[in-house]
Design a protein around this motif. Structure first.
Motif, PDB file in Angstrom:
ATOM      1  N   ALA A 282       0.841  -1.196   0.000  1.00 25.35           N
ATOM      2  CA  ALA A 282       0.000   0.000   0.000  1.00 25.35           C
ATOM      3  C   ALA A 282       0.875   1.245   0.000  1.00 25.35           C
ATOM      4  CB  ALA A 282      -0.905   0.008   1.232  1.00 25.35           C
ATOM      5  N   CYS A 283       0.366   2.306  -0.577  1.00 27.34           N
ATOM      6  CA  CYS A 283       1.030   3.605  -0.495  1.00 27.34           C
ATOM      7  C   CYS A 283       0.660   4.234   0.836  1.00 27.34           C
ATOM      8  CB  CYS A 283       0.583   4.495  -1.651  1.00 27.34           C
ATOM      9  SG  CYS A 283       1.288   6.159  -1.590  1.00 27.34           S
ATOM     10  N   ASP A 299       9.307   9.920   0.328  1.00 27.43           N
ATOM     11  CA  ASP A 299       9.059  10.238  -1.082  1.00 27.43           C
ATOM     12  C   ASP A 299       9.356   9.087  -2.032  1.00 27.43           C
ATOM     13  OD1 ASP A 299       8.247  12.881  -0.537  1.00 27.43           O
ATOM     14  OD2 ASP A 299      10.335  13.551  -0.506  1.00 27.43           O
ATOM     15  N   GLU A 300       9.990   8.027  -1.535  1.00 23.44           N
ATOM     16  CA  GLU A 300      10.259   6.868  -2.377  1.00 23.44           C
ATOM     17  C   GLU A 300       9.513   5.628  -1.885  1.00 23.44           C
ATOM     18  OE1 GLU A 300      14.444   6.241  -2.574  1.00 23.44           O
ATOM     19  OE2 GLU A 300      14.883   8.302  -3.187  1.00 23.44           O
ATOM     20  N   GLU A 301       9.515   5.424  -0.560  1.00 23.22           N
ATOM     21  CA  GLU A 301       8.877   4.246   0.027  1.00 23.22           C
ATOM     22  C   GLU A 301       7.740   4.621   0.964  1.00 23.22           C
ATOM     23  OE1 GLU A 301      13.070   1.693   0.027  1.00 23.22           O
ATOM     24  OE2 GLU A 301      12.452   2.852   1.795  1.00 23.22           O
ATOM     25  N   ILE A 302       7.633   5.901   1.285  1.00 20.64           N
ATOM     26  CA  ILE A 302       6.591   6.396   2.180  1.00 20.64           C
ATOM     27  C   ILE A 302       6.459   7.891   1.949  1.00 20.64           C
ATOM     28  CG2 ILE A 302       8.136   6.932   4.111  1.00 20.64           C
ATOM     29  CD1 ILE A 302       6.003   5.769   6.004  1.00 20.64           C
ATOM     30  N   LEU A 303       5.255   8.430   2.175  1.00 25.92           N
ATOM     31  CA  LEU A 303       5.036   9.870   2.085  1.00 25.92           C
ATOM     32  C   LEU A 303       4.865  10.419   3.495  1.00 25.92           C
ATOM     33  CD1 LEU A 303       2.527   9.946  -0.920  1.00 25.92           C
ATOM     34  CD2 LEU A 303       4.987  10.427  -0.965  1.00 25.92           C
ATOM     35  N   VAL A 304       5.544  11.512   3.794  1.00 26.97           N
ATOM     36  CA  VAL A 304       5.543  12.082   5.150  1.00 26.97           C
ATOM     37  C   VAL A 304       4.796  13.404   5.137  1.00 26.97           C
ATOM     38  CG1 VAL A 304       6.976  12.903   7.050  1.00 26.97           C
ATOM     39  CG2 VAL A 304       7.732  10.946   5.668  1.00 26.97           C
ATOM     40  N   ALA A 305       3.884  13.569   6.097  1.00 22.95           N
ATOM     41  CA  ALA A 305       3.071  14.785   6.196  1.00 22.95           C
ATOM     42  C   ALA A 305       3.332  15.485   7.511  1.00 22.95           C
ATOM     43  CB  ALA A 305       1.588  14.442   6.073  1.00 22.95           C
ATOM     44  N   ALA A 325       3.902   2.414  -7.241  1.00 25.56           N
ATOM     45  CA  ALA A 325       5.359   2.374  -7.178  1.00 25.56           C
ATOM     46  C   ALA A 325       5.868   2.553  -5.754  1.00 25.56           C
ATOM     47  CB  ALA A 325       5.943   3.454  -8.091  1.00 25.56           C
ATOM     48  N   ILE A 326       5.261   3.481  -5.008  1.00 33.82           N
ATOM     49  CA  ILE A 326       5.666   3.705  -3.612  1.00 33.82           C
ATOM     50  C   ILE A 326       5.371   2.467  -2.774  1.00 33.82           C
ATOM     51  CG2 ILE A 326       5.149   5.035  -1.529  1.00 33.82           C
ATOM     52  CD1 ILE A 326       4.703   7.464  -3.403  1.00 33.82           C
TER      53      ILE A 326
END
Length: 364
Positions: A282-283, A299-305, A325-326
């Motif tokens: 899952a992204c 930004d490559e394997e996880i998005l951080v907020a 892709a992530i």
């Protein structure tokens, strides 16, 4: 080697976020020759919400939440080579801590396994007469499922001989990619029980972004949200058992992780959900916390907020191809570095080395 483990529940994840961690860790130790008995109270209606039946890799003793039953299982600690008291059993925690450590064979290892170290340490600072203060110097080790250097330093300052983080991880046999299910379809999915230590952050990172994006589809799973006022575009699906976690994670464009206040403040505390989501490819969008890059690459394997606006911005920029892709990159990373098999090797070596050192001291 016999291990007596006193915890919240192995059989049920109902109001029990540690279940996946316990299952992953203890099943791996069983593969390495440990004879595990898990003692859990019949409390909080968990036995009516079992996710699994007693497994073949551990004996599970379910005892009544009464003083007499508690004393009966405490006495069983004398049979083990390693005695483990986990935090957060929920009933008779102090009695279990003192009882099993006193009942343990003098040649046995005594461990405290903390699945919520930031909260435990905050409680210890506020409660000078907490029984763990007296017990820490007597324990062979404190193991934690997160917290990194700040937790290690704090526990050692309070008297722990050894403190070792044993992080959450992935069991690829239980969390893996599956086809999406329409009932969990959404732009953003979030799965967690409603807890006071997390609710404000859930509002900031999930509910407010949903409210500001009325055309988006949002889904929330977990217990307690049925009495929470939710935006009209948020669907609450109630408690989601572990058997449905893969489908939940696979069905939204992205899924969200929100740390509890204490864990976000300390950092180095990837929740079980992080590895479950990665296992399902899952992204994942996570709130920001120190140390995230040690587990997955932003930004490559996880998005951080950093806040709710970041969550909204990530969703607006996210295409199905990039989300895929992530998620696939995250799955590759955790399979290579963050499985319970790897954690099991670490704990097995720690325990066997400690037992061998104890035997050498006894023989000297």
């Amino acid at each position: 080697m016999k291990m007596a483990f006193y915890g919240s529940s192995l059989l049920s994840s109902y109001w029990n976020g540690a279940a996946t961690y316990y299952r992953g860790m203890l099943s791996e130790l069983a593969k390495r020759g440990w004879d595990v008995t898990f003692y859990e109270p019949n409390a909080f209606d968990r036995q009516n919400h079992r996710d699994i039946e007693p497994p073949d890799w551990a004996r599970v003793v379910v005892y009544d939440a009464t003083p007499d039953a508690c004393q009966t299982v405490i006495a069983r600690a004398a049979e083990a080579d390693v005695v483990v008291k986990a935090n957060g059993v929920g009933v008779f925690d102090d009695e279990l801590l003192n009882g099993v450590m006193d009942a343990a064979n003098p040649r046995a290892l005594r461990l405290y396994w903390d699945v919520d170290a930031p909260a435990t340490l905050a409680e210890l600072r506020q409660t000078p007469d907490h029984p763990l203060h007296r017990r820490l110097p007597q324990l062979d080790a404190v193991l934690t499922y997160g917290g990194g250097p700040p937790v290690v330093t704090a526990y050692q300052a309070m008297g722990a001989r050894v403190c070792r983080p044993i992080y959450n991880a992935l069991d690829p046999a239980t969390h893996y990619p599956v086809p999406p299910q329409p009932r969990f379809a959404a732009d953003l999915g979030f799965l967690a029980n409603r807890l006071p230590d997390r609710e404000a952050r859930v509002e900031r990172f999930f509910l407010e972004p949903a409210g500001h994006n009325p055309d988006g589809r949002y889904i929330i799973g977990g217990s307690g949200w049925e009495t929470k006022g939710l935006p009209t575009n948020v669907t609450h699906v109630g408690h989601v058992g572990t058997a449905d976690h893969n489908a939940f994670n696979a069905s939204a464009l992205a899924v969200l992780n929100v740390a509890r206040n204490s864990m976000a403040e300390v950092g180095f505390s990837p929740a079980t959900r992080v590895f479950e989501a990665a296992g399902a490819a899952a992204c994942l969008i996570t709130d920001a916390w120190e140390g995230v890059e040690l587990f997955l690459a932003p930004d490559e394997e996880i998005l951080v907020a950093r806040d709710g606006q970041d969550v909204t911005d990530h969703l607006r920029a996210l295409t199905p191809a990039r989300a895929r892709a992530i998620g696939e990159a995250a799955r590759r990373r955790v399979l290579a570095e963050h499985t319970y098999a790897r954690r099991g090797v670490e704990v097995d070596a720690l325990l066997r080395d400690a037992l061998a050192a104890r035997r050498e001291r006894s023989a000297a």
